[in-house]
Design a protein around this motif. Structure first.
Motif, PDB file in Angstrom:
ATOM      1  N   GLY A 157       0.662  -1.296   0.028  1.00 14.48           N
ATOM      2  CA  GLY A 157       0.145   0.144  -0.024  1.00 14.48           C
ATOM      3  C   GLY A 157       0.869   1.192   0.060  1.00 14.48           C
ATOM      4  O   GLY A 157       0.275   2.503  -0.446  1.00 14.48           O
ATOM      5  N   LEU A 158       2.094   1.228   0.326  1.00 19.14           N
ATOM      6  CA  LEU A 158       3.001   2.255   0.279  1.00 19.14           C
ATOM      7  C   LEU A 158       3.617   2.534  -0.987  1.00 19.14           C
ATOM      8  O   LEU A 158       4.239   3.397  -1.171  1.00 19.14           O
ATOM      9  CB  LEU A 158       4.186   1.868   1.472  1.00 19.14           C
ATOM     10  N   ALA A 159       3.304   1.617  -1.984  1.00 18.99           N
ATOM     11  CA  ALA A 159       3.769   1.801  -3.422  1.00 18.99           C
ATOM     12  C   ALA A 159       3.478   3.505  -3.937  1.00 18.99           C
ATOM     13  O   ALA A 159       4.453   3.841  -4.671  1.00 18.99           O
ATOM     14  CB  ALA A 159       3.168   1.002  -4.265  1.00 18.99           C
ATOM     15  N   PRO A 160       2.395   3.965  -3.833  1.00 20.77           N
ATOM     16  CA  PRO A 160       2.192   5.245  -4.269  1.00 20.77           C
ATOM     17  C   PRO A 160       3.279   6.403  -3.717  1.00 20.77           C
ATOM     18  O   PRO A 160       3.535   7.152  -4.291  1.00 20.77           O
ATOM     19  CB  PRO A 160       0.785   5.717  -3.896  1.00 20.77           C
ATOM     20  N   ILE A 161       3.525   6.183  -2.225  1.00 19.51           N
ATOM     21  CA  ILE A 161       4.450   7.186  -1.756  1.00 19.51           C
ATOM     22  C   ILE A 161       5.875   6.642  -2.375  1.00 19.51           C
ATOM     23  O   ILE A 161       6.575   7.753  -2.698  1.00 19.51           O
ATOM     24  CB  ILE A 161       4.333   6.861  -0.243  1.00 19.51           C
ATOM     25  N   MET A 162       6.226   5.424  -2.481  1.00 15.71           N
ATOM     26  CA  MET A 162       7.548   5.222  -3.322  1.00 15.71           C
ATOM     27  C   MET A 162       7.450   5.797  -4.304  1.00 15.71           C
ATOM     28  O   MET A 162       8.472   6.578  -4.902  1.00 15.71           O
ATOM     29  CB  MET A 162       7.594   3.699  -3.115  1.00 15.71           C
ATOM     30  N   ALA A 163       6.472   5.755  -5.144  1.00 20.30           N
ATOM     31  CA  ALA A 163       6.297   6.081  -6.651  1.00 20.30           C
ATOM     32  C   ALA A 163       6.477   7.720  -6.570  1.00 20.30           C
ATOM     33  O   ALA A 163       7.158   8.166  -7.579  1.00 20.30           O
ATOM     34  CB  ALA A 163       5.005   5.822  -7.309  1.00 20.30           C
ATOM     35  N   GLY A 164       5.748   8.218  -5.567  1.00 20.17           N
ATOM     36  CA  GLY A 164       6.086   9.634  -5.576  1.00 20.17           C
ATOM     37  C   GLY A 164       7.426  10.357  -5.268  1.00 20.17           C
ATOM     38  O   GLY A 164       7.781  11.026  -5.848  1.00 20.17           O
ATOM     39  N   GLY A 204       1.105  13.530   3.536  1.00 21.03           N
ATOM     40  CA  GLY A 204       0.390  12.295   3.534  1.00 21.03           C
ATOM     41  C   GLY A 204       1.591  11.153   3.593  1.00 21.03           C
ATOM     42  O   GLY A 204       1.420  10.236   4.268  1.00 21.03           O
ATOM     43  N   MET A 205       2.605  11.279   3.099  1.00 23.96           N
ATOM     44  CA  MET A 205       3.946  10.568   3.310  1.00 23.96           C
ATOM     45  C   MET A 205       4.334  10.660   4.642  1.00 23.96           C
ATOM     46  O   MET A 205       4.574   9.463   5.269  1.00 23.96           O
ATOM     47  CB  MET A 205       5.065  11.309   2.397  1.00 23.96           C
ATOM     48  N   ALA A 206       4.382  11.764   5.382  1.00 19.95           N
ATOM     49  CA  ALA A 206       4.980  11.834   6.664  1.00 19.95           C
ATOM     50  C   ALA A 206       3.954  10.839   7.594  1.00 19.95           C
ATOM     51  O   ALA A 206       4.446  10.216   8.467  1.00 19.95           O
ATOM     52  CB  ALA A 206       5.130  13.331   7.251  1.00 19.95           C
ATOM     53  N   THR A 207       2.749  11.014   7.131  1.00 22.42           N
ATOM     54  CA  THR A 207       1.518  10.178   8.044  1.00 22.42           C
ATOM     55  C   THR A 207       1.895   8.752   7.920  1.00 22.42           C
ATOM     56  O   THR A 207       2.013   8.104   9.089  1.00 22.42           O
ATOM     57  CB  THR A 207       0.401  10.843   7.846  1.00 22.42           C
ATOM     58  N   SER A 208       1.984   8.420   6.703  1.00 21.91           N
ATOM     59  CA  SER A 208       2.219   6.956   6.695  1.00 21.91           C
ATOM     60  C   SER A 208       3.156   6.363   7.117  1.00 21.91           C
ATOM     61  O   SER A 208       3.392   5.424   7.760  1.00 21.91           O
ATOM     62  CB  SER A 208       2.156   6.822   5.018  1.00 21.91           C
ATOM     63  N   ILE A 209       4.585   7.063   7.085  1.00 18.71           N
ATOM     64  CA  ILE A 209       5.859   6.682   7.488  1.00 18.71           C
ATOM     65  C   ILE A 209       5.595   6.637   9.118  1.00 18.71           C
ATOM     66  O   ILE A 209       5.963   5.774   9.671  1.00 18.71           O
ATOM     67  CB  ILE A 209       6.865   7.789   7.461  1.00 18.71           C
ATOM     68  N   LEU A 210       4.691   7.587   9.840  1.00 17.74           N
ATOM     69  CA  LEU A 210       4.474   7.570  11.328  1.00 17.74           C
ATOM     70  C   LEU A 210       3.745   6.090  11.661  1.00 17.74           C
ATOM     71  O   LEU A 210       4.183   5.339  12.491  1.00 17.74           O
ATOM     72  CB  LEU A 210       3.549   8.684  11.715  1.00 17.74           C
ATOM     73  N   GLY A 211       2.745   5.790  10.675  1.00 17.50           N
ATOM     74  CA  GLY A 211       2.072   4.721  10.911  1.00 17.50           C
ATOM     75  C   GLY A 211       2.889   3.384  10.857  1.00 17.50           C
ATOM     76  O   GLY A 211       3.029   2.378  11.364  1.00 17.50           O
ATOM     77  N   THR A 239      -4.222   1.862  10.074  1.00 19.78           N
ATOM     78  CA  THR A 239      -5.193   2.856  10.040  1.00 19.78           C
ATOM     79  C   THR A 239      -4.566   4.303   9.540  1.00 19.78           C
ATOM     80  O   THR A 239      -4.741   5.198   8.526  1.00 19.78           O
ATOM     81  CB  THR A 239      -6.179   3.039  11.079  1.00 19.78           C
ATOM     82  N   ILE A 240      -3.529   4.522  10.413  1.00 23.35           N
ATOM     83  CA  ILE A 240      -2.513   5.779  10.086  1.00 23.35           C
ATOM     84  C   ILE A 240      -2.006   5.763   8.623  1.00 23.35           C
ATOM     85  O   ILE A 240      -2.049   6.901   8.104  1.00 23.35           O
ATOM     86  CB  ILE A 240      -1.426   5.950  11.217  1.00 23.35           C
ATOM     87  N   ILE A 241      -1.481   4.648   8.327  1.00 22.19           N
ATOM     88  CA  ILE A 241      -0.850   4.588   6.884  1.00 22.19           C
ATOM     89  C   ILE A 241      -2.027   4.834   5.970  1.00 22.19           C
ATOM     90  O   ILE A 241      -1.761   5.549   4.761  1.00 22.19           O
ATOM     91  CB  ILE A 241      -0.222   3.219   6.629  1.00 22.19           C
ATOM     92  N   LEU A 242      -2.941   4.110   6.092  1.00 20.49           N
ATOM     93  CA  LEU A 242      -4.168   4.480   5.035  1.00 20.49           C
ATOM     94  C   LEU A 242      -4.794   5.764   5.043  1.00 20.49           C
ATOM     95  O   LEU A 242      -4.975   6.409   3.923  1.00 20.49           O
ATOM     96  CB  LEU A 242      -5.261   3.290   5.369  1.00 20.49           C
ATOM     97  N   PHE A 243      -4.690   6.497   6.316  1.00 19.89           N
ATOM     98  CA  PHE A 243      -5.014   7.805   6.366  1.00 19.89           C
ATOM     99  C   PHE A 243      -4.064   8.695   5.442  1.00 19.89           C
ATOM    100  O   PHE A 243      -4.444   9.479   4.770  1.00 19.89           O
ATOM    101  CB  PHE A 243      -5.365   8.268   7.851  1.00 19.89           C
ATOM    102  N   GLY A 244      -2.757   8.441   5.662  1.00 15.17           N
ATOM    103  CA  GLY A 244      -1.640   9.094   4.895  1.00 15.17           C
ATOM    104  C   GLY A 244      -1.941   8.833   3.586  1.00 15.17           C
ATOM    105  O   GLY A 244      -1.738   9.834   2.658  1.00 15.17           O
ATOM    106  N   LEU A 245      -2.170   7.921   2.909  1.00 11.64           N
ATOM    107  CA  LEU A 245      -2.538   7.581   1.689  1.00 11.64           C
ATOM    108  C   LEU A 245      -3.769   8.321   1.276  1.00 11.64           C
ATOM    109  O   LEU A 245      -3.570   8.914   0.055  1.00 11.64           O
ATOM    110  CB  LEU A 245      -2.555   5.951   1.601  1.00 11.64           C
ATOM    111  N   PHE A 246      -4.686   8.399   1.915  1.00 11.35           N
ATOM    112  CA  PHE A 246      -5.724   9.253   1.595  1.00 11.35           C
ATOM    113  C   PHE A 246      -5.303  10.814   1.688  1.00 11.35           C
ATOM    114  O   PHE A 246      -5.642  11.376   0.430  1.00 11.35           O
ATOM    115  CB  PHE A 246      -7.038   9.231   2.708  1.00 11.35           C
TER     116      PHE A 246
END
Length: 296
Positions: A101-108, A126-133, A275-282
């Protein structure tokens, strides 16, 4: 160009396959060494892919640009999957899907630092939030199904997968999706041969159980053939970030499938991290999702 309905159906099928593939991988290595499960997957998938090309009379280009595209495509197969299979000893199937699910962030990040693409402030947030999760999940690493070494392996896997999307689009070879999938499987199979001297001592000495055999067949037919056809079809017709959205939809579905079918028990801390990761992706995709709603 395929119709919008055609692309939506392809997209939906890809999401379903990728939500179920992590569990299939975990099951397939239950009676097989992980690298043998990977090698057998490509050894069996290649003749099947060639057979499909022959039956459908699809041309298989062999010019330089096509060959480069096949090599780039193999990054999303053996380049990515070798680390995914190795991670099965350390992570549950649901967490493997969550890492993808982190692929979009890696792609970014690849787009920003490798291809000079700009990122908005909300995307950085969003990236920072997902990394926190992700960090929260790492801190719960005492669980059998949540170990930091597995998370590191999956980060490498996701990087290879994300880089593959950019390279295939940049090369932009005029190759039909099934031919692209077959070429990428061919390159992956040739690379799989190089693994044999290192894993020969773990060669299977007994016939795998019905569940492992079914899972292996599923990864061959669904994940290696049908999913790769869908994947390369979408690569040719969608933006890399839009395609990466498929991996946003799969994690929670995969976690539920793993919990129900494989009795994978994960702590509340892991679910909070997910949930935090998915919120970051949102947050990362908020601008794209808002633009999509305006177009409807």
């Amino acid at each position: 160009m395929p119709s919008r309905i055609n692309l939506m159906l392809t997209y939906g099928l890809l999401v379903f396959i990728w939500a179920t593939t992590p569990l299939a991988i975990v099951w397939s290595v239950a009676d097989l060494h992980p690298m043998w499960a990977l090698v057998l997957r490509f050894f069996i998938a290649l003749p099947l892919a060639v057979l499909v090309l022959l039956l459908l009379k699809i041309e298989f280009p062999r010019h330089k640009v096509a060959l480069l595209s096949y090599i780039a495509g193999s990054l999303s197969l053996i380049g990515s999957q070798i680390f995914t299979y190795a991670a099965t000893a350390y992570l549950s199937s649901g967490l493997i899907a969550l890492m993808f699910g982190l692929a979009p962030i890696m792609a970014g990040l690849i787009g920003r630092f490798g291809f000079q693409q700009k990122l908005a402030a909300l995307q950085w947030l969003g990236m920072a939030t997902s990394i926190l999760g992700l960090a929260l999940i790492c801190l719960s690493g005492s669980q059998r199904h949540v170990q930091p070494i597995g998370i590191m392996m999956m980060l490498v896997s996701v990087f290879a997968y994300s880089l593959s999307i950019f390279l295939v689009k940049k090369i932009n070879a005029d190759v039909q999706p099934m031919a692209q999938a077959t070429g990428s499987i061919l390159v992956s199979t040739l690379l799989a041969f190089l693994l044999l001297p290192w894993i020969w001592q773990y060669i299977p000495t007994h016939f795998p159980s019905a569940k492992s055999l079914f899972a292996l067949i599923y990864t061959i037919v669904m994940a290696s053939l049908i999913a790769m056809f869908c994947y390369f079809k979408l690569v040719q017709n969608l933006k890399a970030t839009t395609l990466s959205l498929t991996t946003v939809m799969t994690p929670m579905l995969a976690i539920l499938i793993g919990a129900y079918l494989n009795h994978e028990q994960l702590s509340a801390q892991v679910f909070v991290g997910a949930t935090i990761i998915l919120f970051g992706l949102f947050l990362y995709f908020y601008k794209d999702l808002s633009a999509y709603r305006r177009l409807k």
